[in-house]
Each structure stands twice: as C-alpha cells, then as structure tokens.
Design an enzyme around this catalytic site. Structure first.
Site, PDB file in Angstrom:
ATOM      1  N   CYS A  17      18.840 -26.678 -21.493  1.00 21.54           N
ATOM      2  CA  CYS A  17      20.096 -26.148 -20.957  1.00 21.54           C
ATOM      3  C   CYS A  17      21.106 -27.243 -20.646  1.00 21.54           C
ATOM      4  O   CYS A  17      22.246 -26.953 -20.287  1.00 21.54           O
ATOM      5  CB  CYS A  17      19.814 -25.302 -19.716  1.00 21.54           C
ATOM      6  SG  CYS A  17      19.055 -23.714 -20.115  1.00 21.54           S
ATOM      7  N   SER A  49      30.655 -14.535 -14.440  1.00 24.68           N
ATOM      8  CA  SER A  49      29.724 -15.459 -15.111  1.00 24.68           C
ATOM      9  C   SER A  49      28.272 -15.097 -14.810  1.00 24.68           C
ATOM     10  O   SER A  49      27.442 -15.968 -14.521  1.00 24.68           O
ATOM     11  CB  SER A  49      30.001 -16.908 -14.685  1.00 24.68           C
ATOM     12  OG  SER A  49      31.326 -17.273 -14.972  1.00 24.68           O
ATOM     13  N   ASP A  50      27.980 -13.813 -14.889  1.00 26.84           N
ATOM     14  CA  ASP A  50      26.633 -13.340 -14.582  1.00 26.84           C
ATOM     15  C   ASP A  50      25.670 -13.683 -15.712  1.00 26.84           C
ATOM     16  O   ASP A  50      26.061 -14.203 -16.754  1.00 26.84           O
ATOM     17  CB  ASP A  50      26.643 -11.835 -14.293  1.00 26.84           C
ATOM     18  CG  ASP A  50      25.711 -11.458 -13.156  1.00 26.84           C
ATOM     19  OD1 ASP A  50      24.628 -12.067 -13.058  1.00 26.84           O
ATOM     20  OD2 ASP A  50      26.066 -10.565 -12.359  1.00 26.84           O
ATOM     21  N   ASP A  51      24.392 -13.353 -15.512  1.00 23.92           N
ATOM     22  CA  ASP A  51      23.346 -13.804 -16.422  1.00 23.92           C
ATOM     23  C   ASP A  51      23.274 -13.019 -17.719  1.00 23.92           C
ATOM     24  O   ASP A  51      22.763 -13.526 -18.723  1.00 23.92           O
ATOM     25  CB  ASP A  51      21.988 -13.736 -15.710  1.00 23.92           C
ATOM     26  CG  ASP A  51      21.930 -14.663 -14.510  1.00 23.92           C
ATOM     27  OD1 ASP A  51      22.080 -15.878 -14.704  1.00 23.92           O
ATOM     28  OD2 ASP A  51      21.766 -14.180 -13.381  1.00 23.92           O
ATOM     29  N   GLY A 139      15.933 -11.418 -36.440  1.00 22.90           N
ATOM     30  CA  GLY A 139      16.626 -12.641 -36.065  1.00 22.90           C
ATOM     31  C   GLY A 139      17.517 -13.158 -37.166  1.00 22.90           C
ATOM     32  O   GLY A 139      17.858 -12.435 -38.114  1.00 22.90           O
ATOM     33  N   HIS A 140      17.902 -14.415 -37.044  1.00 24.45           N
ATOM     34  CA  HIS A 140      18.783 -15.034 -38.032  1.00 24.45           C
ATOM     35  C   HIS A 140      18.460 -16.515 -38.100  1.00 24.45           C
ATOM     36  O   HIS A 140      18.159 -17.147 -37.082  1.00 24.45           O
ATOM     37  CB  HIS A 140      20.249 -14.832 -37.648  1.00 24.45           C
ATOM     38  CG  HIS A 140      21.206 -15.317 -38.695  1.00 24.45           C
ATOM     39  ND1 HIS A 140      21.340 -14.722 -39.922  1.00 24.45           N
ATOM     40  CD2 HIS A 140      22.086 -16.355 -38.695  1.00 24.45           C
ATOM     41  CE1 HIS A 140      22.256 -15.359 -40.634  1.00 24.45           C
ATOM     42  NE2 HIS A 140      22.722 -16.361 -39.906  1.00 24.45           N
ATOM     43  N   ASP A 227      19.560 -16.692 -12.069  1.00 21.54           N
ATOM     44  CA  ASP A 227      18.582 -17.741 -12.366  1.00 21.54           C
ATOM     45  C   ASP A 227      19.311 -19.072 -12.505  1.00 21.54           C
ATOM     46  O   ASP A 227      20.462 -19.134 -12.918  1.00 21.54           O
ATOM     47  CB  ASP A 227      17.718 -17.420 -13.587  1.00 21.54           C
ATOM     48  CG  ASP A 227      18.499 -17.305 -14.882  1.00 21.54           C
ATOM     49  OD1 ASP A 227      19.735 -17.154 -14.833  1.00 21.54           O
ATOM     50  OD2 ASP A 227      17.879 -17.347 -15.953  1.00 21.54           O
TER      51      ASP A 227
END
Length: 348
Positions: A17, A49-51, A139-140, A227
């Site tokens: 992150c 700016s929530d999760d 997915g990609h 988080d």
C-alpha cells in the site's frame, strides 16, 4: 531471509500500500474531473474517502464493491499473492460486509518472471479467497513492466448494519485491531535487515483476514469502522475525524507495534510513502513535545493489509475487545478517543 531466485521487491519502485498516490496529489488529480453521477441507491461513494462503494438493491441488501492492487511488498511470490488478496478483501469487512466473490487483477512482466512464479502469486490469492469462503470468479491480465496483483472484491451488507468511516461520536473510544509497522518492516526487508522470525511476523499480520468486521457491524455501540492501509494510521483516522466532524486524541504508548518496528525506526528505516503521507496531511496532526520524530514515522507508516480501526461507545469497548480476541487478534488495543473540536488528531 532465505535467498529467493528472483527478488520481486527489486522489480518494482514501491511495494504494498506504499504504492498509493499521495493524498494531496490524488486530491489535485480528482479536482480536475467533473465527478460521477450519484443515484439514490448509492449509499457510499467517494464523499468521505470510505473503504468501498455500497449500492442498495433492496431494503435488506446492499452490494459492497472495492478494489485493491499493488506491487510486491515481499519476495516470496505466494506470500505476495496472499497479502494482496487479504488486503483487497479487508475493505468489504471494514464496511460490515460479507465477501461474496472476487475478480483477479494481474499485471506481470511475462518476459522477466517465470510463469511458475506468476502462478504462485495467483495461487496465494486463491488460498486467501478459499479461506474467506469465496471464489475468484474471473479477472483481467496485462503484460506490465512491474509485477502487479490484487482483487476486485464484492460483498453484501444489510444497509442497517453498514458501517461508514464518518459515523464516530464524541466520547467514543478508538480501538485498533492489528499492530503497526508493516511499512517499516518492508523497508527493512529491502535493505536485507529483516530476520526470518520478523518476516514471519510481517506475513502473519498481513495475511490475517479482518473477519470481525461483519460482527462489529451488528453492534449498536460501534459507530464507525475503517481499515488502516496506505495512508497510515494518521491518514485514515483523519478521514474519520473529517467525516464525523470530530477531533481524535491518540495515546502513542498504547499503539500496538510489531516487535522490531521501533528499533528499525531508530535506525532510519522507513518507506518513502511515510514522508509523502506527512506532506499531504501533517498539518492536521499535532504531536506532543518529545514524540515528534519517531511518532510521525509510525503514524504515517503505510500499512498493507492493516487492522480495523473502530470508533465505539465506552460501554461497548469490552464487547469489541472480546470479539477481536475471539477472532484471533491478540494485539487489539484501545488507542484513544474522539471528542468535540476542529477535525484533526492530537498525539500525546
């Protein structure tokens, strides 16, 4: 650390992150956009700016949708996949949701990494999704210069139990579910200063699913949950403060920290993201005399797959702590409280 044939962390300019675009830079980028439409069913969008995004489909159900991906924070390919998947699913838990399924996001330098190594990264992600009880349903993939892996995670939540990062109340206690210092440990790993037992501690915390989330969501005394990830504890707590219109006090000595983190900090080991984080939001954080240097590093340290940060009434603290312990989070700690005042953080 045992030698790896290929060091994934040497193939990227950042990891985990800590790869996030700095908050101040991101704000400038978004300021140049026109913004999205906001239908009434969109219960949570970009406002605080929530999760994750939350979209209501009926009175009892809302979809929780989120995505996270990044470059390697460790050299072991399977561990990289496990950490990235755990981190992505965490945002569903943070909203009080239950994960349903995931989609894989894969960017790999296919002419540099052996296909077996790429397969191990994907297997790590599958291992975590299996532990969470969900499938990777698609997915990609792209051929990229640096290794990138993550998930789109989809979950479900009852709108009545939805927990935002903006619901904290004055008098609430702040509880953190995991130890801090993941970014500091990753910096030590890149410098070959992380011993095997420390590496194991880092992987253990970053691959632990934040399963208390959906249970916390059912507690009336829990008012806000988020988080802690790339913007560090201070960055994500500031989002809670601004969204709730309150000021937080954090007791530095009460922060749960990985065993060697303070030693590494004193040796000058930290990520570049830590400095970028402070430059973006440091004016909102007041640190007591004598704590400035080391506290700043820890508060801004980018957490990859970090812990849940809970704002709850004092009467609910015992129940919340017990719940975390039941789910296998031995380092859960009360770290501060919320009060009336200008949105920001005081560190004492």
């Amino acid at each position: 650390m045992p030698e790896e044939k290929i060091r994934l962390t040497q193939l990227s300019h950042g990891g985990g992150c800590g790869c996030k675009i700095a908050p101040a830079v991101l704000q400038k980028i978004l300021a140049g956009t026109t913004g999205s439409i906001i239908p009434p069913q969109l219960l949570v969008g970009t406002e605080t700016s929530d999760d994750a995004a939350v979209y209501q489909i009926n009175a009892q159900q809302a979809i929780v949708a989120t995505t996270d991906f990044f470059m390697p924070i460790v050299d072991n390919p399977r561990d990289f996949g496990r950490i990235a998947a755990t981190n992505a699913i965490s945002d569903v838990y943070a909203m009080g949701g239950t994960p349903l399924f995931a989609l894989a996001l894969v960017g790999m330098p296919v002419n540099v990494l052996p296909l077996e190594t790429i397969g191990q990264i994907l297997q790590g992600g599958e291992d975590v999704c299996r532990a969470a009880g969900i499938p990777i349903a698609g997915g990609h993939t792209i051929d990229s210069v640096e290794p990138i892996y993550g998930l789109v995670a989809i979950g479900l939540v009852n709108p009545e139990h939805l927990k935002r990062n903006s619901g904290a109340k004055s008098g609430d206690k702040l509880i953190l579910g995991k130890q801090l210092g993941v970014g500091i440990y990753s910096a030590a790993l890149k410098k070959d200063q992380l011993q095997a037992k420390d590496y194991e501690a880092m992987v253990e915390t970053t691959t632990q699913l934040n399963t208390p989330g959906p249970v916390l969501a059912c507690l009336d005394g829990v008012h806000a949950v988020t988080d802690v990830t790339g913007f560090g504890l201070a960055g994500h707590l500031l989002e809670v403060c601004k969204g709730s219109g309150l000021r937080a006090t954090v007791n530095y000595q009460d922060l749960p920290v990985l065993p060697k983190a303070r030693e590494f900090m004193q040796a000058g080991l930290m990520t570049g993201a830590s400095g970028r984080n402070w430059a973006s939001y440091g004016e909102g954080v007041r640190i007591a005399d004598g704590l400035e240097g080391i506290a700043q590093t820890l508060l801004t340290d980018p957490q990859t797959s970090g812990g849940l940060l809970v704002s709850c009434s004092p009467e609910t603290v015992t129940e919340v702590l017990s719940l975390f312990l039941q789910h296998g989070f031995p380092h859960v700690s009360v770290i501060g409280e919320m009060a009336e005042g200008e949105p920001g953080i005081d560190v004492i």
